[in-house]
Design a protein around this motif. Structure first.
Motif, PDB file in Angstrom:
ATOM      1  N   TRP A 305       0.836  -1.211   0.000  1.00  0.00           N
ATOM      2  CA  TRP A 305       0.000   0.000   0.000  1.00  0.00           C
ATOM      3  C   TRP A 305       0.866   1.254   0.000  1.00  0.00           C
ATOM      4  CZ3 TRP A 305      -0.955   4.361   2.893  1.00  0.00           C
ATOM      5  CH2 TRP A 305      -2.193   4.993   2.719  1.00  0.00           C
ATOM      6  N   SER A 306       1.871   1.284   0.863  1.00  0.00           N
ATOM      7  CA  SER A 306       2.734   2.459   0.955  1.00  0.00           C
ATOM      8  C   SER A 306       4.036   2.290   0.184  1.00  0.00           C
ATOM      9  CB  SER A 306       3.052   2.763   2.434  1.00  0.00           C
ATOM     10  OG  SER A 306       3.637   1.631   3.055  1.00  0.00           O
ATOM     11  N   ALA A 307       4.363   1.073  -0.214  1.00  0.00           N
ATOM     12  CA  ALA A 307       5.612   0.827  -0.930  1.00  0.00           C
ATOM     13  C   ALA A 307       5.493   1.154  -2.418  1.00  0.00           C
ATOM     14  CB  ALA A 307       6.041  -0.630  -0.753  1.00  0.00           C
ATOM     15  N   ARG A 308       4.288   1.076  -2.963  1.00  0.00           N
ATOM     16  CA  ARG A 308       4.076   1.339  -4.382  1.00  0.00           C
ATOM     17  C   ARG A 308       3.864   2.833  -4.627  1.00  0.00           C
ATOM     18  NH1 ARG A 308       0.098  -1.662  -4.762  1.00  0.00           N
ATOM     19  NH2 ARG A 308      -1.569  -0.121  -4.753  1.00  0.00           N
ATOM     20  N   ARG A 309       4.549   3.391  -5.621  1.00  0.00           N
ATOM     21  CA  ARG A 309       4.403   4.807  -5.920  1.00  0.00           C
ATOM     22  C   ARG A 309       2.985   5.090  -6.405  1.00  0.00           C
ATOM     23  NH1 ARG A 309       8.001   8.039 -10.340  1.00  0.00           N
ATOM     24  NH2 ARG A 309       6.573   6.931 -11.746  1.00  0.00           N
ATOM     25  N   TYR A 310       2.362   6.087  -5.797  1.00  0.00           N
ATOM     26  CA  TYR A 310       0.969   6.402  -6.084  1.00  0.00           C
ATOM     27  C   TYR A 310       0.831   7.447  -7.182  1.00  0.00           C
ATOM     28  CZ  TYR A 310      -3.976   7.218  -5.004  1.00  0.00           C
ATOM     29  OH  TYR A 310      -5.349   7.331  -5.077  1.00  0.00           O
ATOM     30  N   LEU A 311       1.723   8.445  -7.188  1.00  0.00           N
ATOM     31  CA  LEU A 311       1.697   9.503  -8.196  1.00  0.00           C
ATOM     32  C   LEU A 311       3.123   9.832  -8.649  1.00  0.00           C
ATOM     33  CD1 LEU A 311      -0.882  12.090  -6.756  1.00  0.00           C
ATOM     34  CD2 LEU A 311      -1.236  10.549  -8.691  1.00  0.00           C
ATOM     35  N   ASP A 312       3.246  10.234  -9.894  1.00  0.00           N
ATOM     36  CA  ASP A 312       4.519  10.715 -10.406  1.00  0.00           C
ATOM     37  C   ASP A 312       4.613  12.203 -10.078  1.00  0.00           C
ATOM     38  OD1 ASP A 312       6.795  11.411 -11.730  1.00  0.00           O
ATOM     39  OD2 ASP A 312       6.078  10.871 -13.741  1.00  0.00           O
ATOM     40  N   MET A 313       5.338  12.536  -9.020  1.00  0.00           N
ATOM     41  CA  MET A 313       5.361  13.912  -8.538  1.00  0.00           C
ATOM     42  C   MET A 313       6.246  14.824  -9.379  1.00  0.00           C
ATOM     43  SD  MET A 313       3.163  13.729  -6.202  1.00  0.00           S
ATOM     44  CE  MET A 313       3.268  15.251  -5.281  1.00  0.00           C
ATOM     45  N   SER A 314       6.991  14.264 -10.317  1.00  0.00           N
ATOM     46  CA  SER A 314       7.762  15.116 -11.223  1.00  0.00           C
ATOM     47  C   SER A 314       6.822  15.976 -12.065  1.00  0.00           C
ATOM     48  CB  SER A 314       8.664  14.261 -12.121  1.00  0.00           C
ATOM     49  OG  SER A 314       7.889  13.446 -12.989  1.00  0.00           O
ATOM     50  N   ARG A 315       5.592  15.467 -12.285  1.00  0.00           N
ATOM     51  CA  ARG A 315       4.604  16.242 -13.027  1.00  0.00           C
ATOM     52  C   ARG A 315       4.242  17.525 -12.278  1.00  0.00           C
ATOM     53  NH1 ARG A 315       4.682  14.079 -18.109  1.00  0.00           N
ATOM     54  NH2 ARG A 315       4.461  11.799 -18.039  1.00  0.00           N
ATOM     55  N   LEU A 316       4.093  17.413 -10.963  1.00  0.00           N
ATOM     56  CA  LEU A 316       3.774  18.587 -10.154  1.00  0.00           C
ATOM     57  C   LEU A 316       4.943  19.557 -10.149  1.00  0.00           C
ATOM     58  CD1 LEU A 316       1.860  20.056  -8.212  1.00  0.00           C
ATOM     59  CD2 LEU A 316       2.864  18.727  -6.345  1.00  0.00           C
ATOM     60  N   HIS A 317       6.149  19.023 -10.063  1.00  0.00           N
ATOM     61  CA  HIS A 317       7.340  19.875 -10.074  1.00  0.00           C
ATOM     62  C   HIS A 317       7.411  20.673 -11.372  1.00  0.00           C
ATOM     63  CE1 HIS A 317      11.430  21.164  -9.207  1.00  0.00           C
ATOM     64  NE2 HIS A 317      11.782  20.778 -10.424  1.00  0.00           N
ATOM     65  N   ASP A 318       7.132  20.008 -12.499  1.00  0.00           N
ATOM     66  CA  ASP A 318       7.157  20.694 -13.792  1.00  0.00           C
ATOM     67  C   ASP A 318       6.082  21.776 -13.852  1.00  0.00           C
ATOM     68  OD1 ASP A 318       9.176  18.997 -14.525  1.00  0.00           O
ATOM     69  OD2 ASP A 318       7.874  17.609 -15.633  1.00  0.00           O
ATOM     70  N   THR A 319       4.900  21.488 -13.287  1.00  0.00           N
ATOM     71  CA  THR A 319       3.807  22.468 -13.290  1.00  0.00           C
ATOM     72  C   THR A 319       4.164  23.685 -12.469  1.00  0.00           C
ATOM     73  OG1 THR A 319       2.180  20.678 -13.531  1.00  0.00           O
ATOM     74  CG2 THR A 319       1.368  22.800 -12.759  1.00  0.00           C
ATOM     75  N   ILE A 320       4.815  23.474 -11.340  1.00  0.00           N
ATOM     76  CA  ILE A 320       5.234  24.590 -10.490  1.00  0.00           C
ATOM     77  C   ILE A 320       6.278  25.451 -11.205  1.00  0.00           C
ATOM     78  CG2 ILE A 320       6.372  25.187  -8.318  1.00  0.00           C
ATOM     79  CD1 ILE A 320       5.183  22.667  -7.101  1.00  0.00           C
ATOM     80  N   GLN A 321       7.203  24.775 -11.882  1.00  0.00           N
ATOM     81  CA  GLN A 321       8.241  25.510 -12.615  1.00  0.00           C
ATOM     82  C   GLN A 321       7.632  26.359 -13.734  1.00  0.00           C
ATOM     83  OE1 GLN A 321      11.504  25.760 -11.952  1.00  0.00           O
ATOM     84  NE2 GLN A 321      11.244  24.513 -10.111  1.00  0.00           N
ATOM     85  N   GLU A 322       6.649  25.791 -14.439  1.00  0.00           N
ATOM     86  CA  GLU A 322       6.010  26.525 -15.529  1.00  0.00           C
ATOM     87  C   GLU A 322       5.229  27.729 -15.006  1.00  0.00           C
ATOM     88  OE1 GLU A 322       3.579  23.738 -17.533  1.00  0.00           O
ATOM     89  OE2 GLU A 322       5.238  22.537 -18.307  1.00  0.00           O
ATOM     90  N   ALA A 323       4.607  27.561 -13.833  1.00  0.00           N
ATOM     91  CA  ALA A 323       3.829  28.665 -13.254  1.00  0.00           C
ATOM     92  C   ALA A 323       4.713  29.809 -12.783  1.00  0.00           C
ATOM     93  CB  ALA A 323       2.977  28.147 -12.104  1.00  0.00           C
ATOM     94  N   SER A 324       5.940  29.467 -12.324  1.00  0.00           N
ATOM     95  CA  SER A 324       6.848  30.496 -11.830  1.00  0.00           C
ATOM     96  C   SER A 324       7.629  31.147 -12.965  1.00  0.00           C
ATOM     97  CB  SER A 324       7.805  29.892 -10.804  1.00  0.00           C
ATOM     98  OG  SER A 324       8.572  28.847 -11.383  1.00  0.00           O
TER      99      SER A 324
END
Length: 324
Positions: A305-324
């Motif tokens: 349950w906690s060992a498997r990656r749930y979301l690819d957070m690099s997508r959020l990082h890219d979105t934050i970079q684009e917004a800034s």
């Protein structure tokens, strides 16, 4: 069956299986405790104990053994939070407990966070009484004191106490009302002969690719509800659609939307908790309820349950970079 002890001249015999002066094997005893935490009733644990070694394990003895486990649970509940959690899901699971000589329904508050590593983690469990503003404020404050940072969205059901607490203590986070709960709230105000049409219309709103188009579609559906004499449903839709479409904002990746718009993840965990608490019925006090629910959560989330990656957070990082 009696066990004969070998007679050794000048030496003390010690069993390799059971330590000296112990009447029970520790691993079996731990297994019985794990059975209780997994959902086996105290009466059944007592019966199994008698079948294994001919001695009973009454509820008081089991309670004494569980105190060791509860100390570990307290350490787990109070552990420092070591990374940012952009997405946090919060909800309460209700149970019965004795209070002032009567049995009442009270809540245990649960928070699940998705860290920057993309893994989900239960970051908070606490007794919340009535899920009021004071309970939520105390709960979120404890999370912050343990190191909760980087929250960009909090997903939960429509609870005034939670919404105001998020705005006060997590000002950088936006609130996402659970889409599933919201649809149920609207459909509860729709007459049976219009239910199917209304359900399809609501699904069409949340199928939109942008927040602006979703709000426009919601306005059209609300007008149609009013034309069909469903004014209460239309009012509910107009009042709640804004906070239910937070996930469609451009600051959240498209790839994350399906999983951050509902509280389904924590609802599934709550079902596992209720499956265990139904065996107990009503708890004698809040401490016993909190410990058992926390133990059940640890048991359920101890696998992949906690060992498997749930979301690819690099997508959020890219979105934050684009917004800034």
């Amino acid at each position: 069956m009696a066990v004969r002890v070998p007679k050794l001249k000048g030496a003390v015999f010690e069993s390799a299986v059971i330590e000296r002066y112990r009447r029970r094997e520790e691993s079996v005893e731990e297994a019985l405790i794990d059975m209780y935490l997994a959902g086996v009733s105290t009466r059944r644990v007592d019966d199994i104990s008698q079948a294994l070694w001919g001695e009973r394990m009454p509820s008081q003895t089991l309670s004494d053994q569980l105190k060791k486990v509860y100390a570990q649970i307290d350490q787990w509940r109070e552990r420092p939070l070591s990374q940012p959690y952009p997405y946090v899901f919060m909800d309460g699971v209700w149970h019965k407990r004795s209070w002032g000589g009567a049995v009442e329904n009270v809540s245990v508050l649960v928070a699940i966070g998705i860290g920057m590593d993309g893994h989900r983690e239960v970051i908070g469990v606490a007794e919340g009484m009535k899920e009021d503003t004071q309970s939520w404020r105390s709960f979120v404050s404890s999370l912050i004191s343990r190191g909760l940072i980087g929250v960009r969205m909090v997903t939960g059901d429509r609870c005034a106490g939670l919404v105001s607490t998020v705005g006060e203590l997590l000002p950088e986070a936006r609130y996402q009302r659970c889409m599933v709960h919201f649809m149920r709230n609207v459909l509860a105000k729709v007459s049976p002969r219009h239910t199917r049409w209304a359900a399809d219309a609501l699904k069409a709103i949340f199928a939109m690719e942008s927040r602006g188009s979703a709000l426009t579609k919601a306005g059209q559906v609300a007008s149609e509800l009013e034309e069909r004499k469903l004014r209460e449903a239309a009012k509910c839709l107009r009042e709640g659609i804004d906070e239910t479409t937070t996930y469609l904002m451009e600051s959240y990746p498209v790839e994350h939307r399906r999983r951050i718009r509902t509280n389904n993840m924590i609802e599934r965990l709550n079902r596992e908790i209720r499956r265990r608490t139904r065996v107990v019925g009503s708890f004698p006090d809040g401490r016993s309820a909190l410990m058992l629910i926390s133990a059940r959560i640890r048991y359920v989330t101890a696998n992949d349950w906690s060992a498997r990656r749930y979301l690819d957070m690099s997508r959020l990082h890219d979105t934050i970079q684009e917004a800034s």
